[in-house]
Design a protein around this motif. Sequence first.
Motif, mmCIF file in Angstrom:
data_model
loop_
_atom_site.group_PDB
_atom_site.id
_atom_site.type_symbol
_atom_site.label_atom_id
_atom_site.label_comp_id
_atom_site.label_asym_id
_atom_site.label_seq_id
_atom_site.Cartn_x
_atom_site.Cartn_y
_atom_site.Cartn_z
ATOM 1 N N ARG A 54 0.706 -1.021 0.134
ATOM 2 C CA ARG A 54 0.175 -0.066 -0.257
ATOM 3 C C ARG A 54 1.256 1.556 0.036
ATOM 4 N NH1 ARG A 54 -1.308 3.320 3.970
ATOM 5 N NH2 ARG A 54 -1.008 1.484 5.429
ATOM 6 N N ARG A 56 -0.704 4.379 -0.797
ATOM 7 C CA ARG A 56 -1.869 6.242 -0.244
ATOM 8 C C ARG A 56 -2.251 6.007 1.530
ATOM 9 N NH1 ARG A 56 -2.457 10.188 -3.416
ATOM 10 N NH2 ARG A 56 -1.653 10.072 -5.981
ATOM 11 N N THR A 57 -2.790 6.617 1.943
ATOM 12 C CA THR A 57 -3.697 6.609 3.031
ATOM 13 C C THR A 57 -5.125 6.881 2.927
ATOM 14 O OG1 THR A 57 -3.587 8.745 3.749
ATOM 15 C CG2 THR A 57 -1.949 7.724 4.395
ATOM 16 N N ARG A 58 -5.838 6.853 1.122
ATOM 17 C CA ARG A 58 -7.235 6.241 1.268
ATOM 18 C C ARG A 58 -6.936 5.751 -0.107
ATOM 19 N NH1 ARG A 58 -7.517 12.581 -2.091
ATOM 20 N NH2 ARG A 58 -6.381 11.919 -4.169
ATOM 21 N N ALA A 59 -8.060 5.470 -0.149
ATOM 22 C CA ALA A 59 -8.510 4.132 -0.753
ATOM 23 C C ALA A 59 -10.059 4.168 -1.350
ATOM 24 C CB ALA A 59 -8.352 3.023 -0.755
ATOM 25 N N GLU A 79 -4.249 6.765 -8.189
ATOM 26 C CA GLU A 79 -4.943 5.951 -7.422
ATOM 27 C C GLU A 79 -5.127 5.131 -6.418
ATOM 28 O OE1 GLU A 79 -5.888 8.901 -4.883
ATOM 29 O OE2 GLU A 79 -6.352 10.217 -6.001
ATOM 30 N N GLU A 80 -5.293 5.037 -5.524
ATOM 31 C CA GLU A 80 -5.724 3.279 -5.417
ATOM 32 C C GLU A 80 -6.852 3.138 -4.919
ATOM 33 O OE1 GLU A 80 -2.843 1.849 -2.219
ATOM 34 O OE2 GLU A 80 -0.594 2.869 -3.408
ATOM 35 N N TYR A 81 -7.847 1.729 -5.116
ATOM 36 C CA TYR A 81 -8.948 1.312 -5.407
ATOM 37 C C TYR A 81 -9.606 -0.238 -5.984
ATOM 38 C CZ TYR A 81 -8.464 1.783 -10.334
ATOM 39 O OH TYR A 81 -7.617 1.906 -12.180
ATOM 40 N N ALA A 181 -10.225 -2.361 2.103
ATOM 41 C CA ALA A 181 -9.418 -1.479 2.664
ATOM 42 C C ALA A 181 -8.665 -1.334 4.135
ATOM 43 C CB ALA A 181 -10.560 -0.347 2.300
ATOM 44 N N TYR A 186 -6.075 1.087 4.988
ATOM 45 C CA TYR A 186 -6.425 3.234 4.477
ATOM 46 C C TYR A 186 -6.852 3.220 5.404
ATOM 47 C CZ TYR A 186 -4.781 1.247 -0.039
ATOM 48 O OH TYR A 186 -3.901 0.958 -1.328
ATOM 49 N N SER A 187 -6.744 4.451 5.844
ATOM 50 C CA SER A 187 -7.630 5.464 7.036
ATOM 51 C C SER A 187 -8.678 6.537 6.290
ATOM 52 C CB SER A 187 -6.622 6.614 7.235
ATOM 53 O OG SER A 187 -6.140 7.084 6.694
ATOM 54 N N ILE A 189 -11.495 5.928 3.138
ATOM 55 C CA ILE A 189 -12.555 5.339 2.504
ATOM 56 C C ILE A 189 -13.501 6.415 1.362
ATOM 57 C CG2 ILE A 189 -13.210 2.793 1.808
ATOM 58 C CD1 ILE A 189 -11.756 2.006 4.641
#
Length: 269
Positions: A54, A56-59, A79-81, A181, A186-187, A189
């Motif tokens: 991972r 990033r901190t967002r997904a 981005e991560e998704y 996630a 991830y914090s 989402i």
Amino acid sequence: MSWEYRSRIFRHRLMRRLEEGQIFAPFFAVRERLAYLLHYRARQSQFEAIAARRERTRAFVLGTAPSLKQQDIDRLDGEEYFVCNMAEHMPWMRERVHPYYIAADTGVPEKYEGGRPGLEARQFFYAQKLESRLDPGFIAENEVFFFAPAKGGISKRGLTPEPWISLAGGQTILLSAVQMAVALGYSEIYVMGCDLDYSGPDPYAYRTTQVERDRAQRNDEKMRRKTNEQFAILRAAIEARGGTLANAGLGGRLETLPRVDFDRLTAPQ
């Protein structure tokens, strides 16, 4: 208070707790942990290796509702998704390699060609029951993580942050993706393409058959209510951890998550 009256109250409370799953949920959790210890201990180290990648901190978690076509999802490049189910029916989904893909319904691999999804992902997540429905070659050639179901689902189990043991399901695969996630670290989402409105000509962001349209419209109100309730459960658990679960989609009837503006969220810094 007579013994008969106290007995009646006890039976009433017992039945209520049984209906709500409060009695058996701990038993199911113990049984699932035991199955993990006996048969699937390697899953934790496998999952930790996935989480270590991972960046990033967002997904983002993408459904396949019609509103997704109204958003500039090219902004997700970099981005991560998560994508899910039959996302392969959308041209955008077939044109890139996605960070994550997830599916849990037995009907999904039945629609694949040759037991393989029609899109690429760096990491695939599948419910354990789908393993026998997938092409063994596909499993060998790709990064695939199988997860067991948490008996009782989100309504009775809440957030299940250890998918190497079990993962609670809900009315939509997006609920499973949100929990995955969280487990990955991830914090923030953000959910997109979850309209919860099947009254239009097509319930998805791609052309569907009449059978699919009929199935989507069945028990529409009940599905919407339960899905909102389950998202609210996950939101409360994630916020208690200091995280964010929000709706970055357009329109729709997912009403238990706060709204955020996708374009502002993904605007160049």
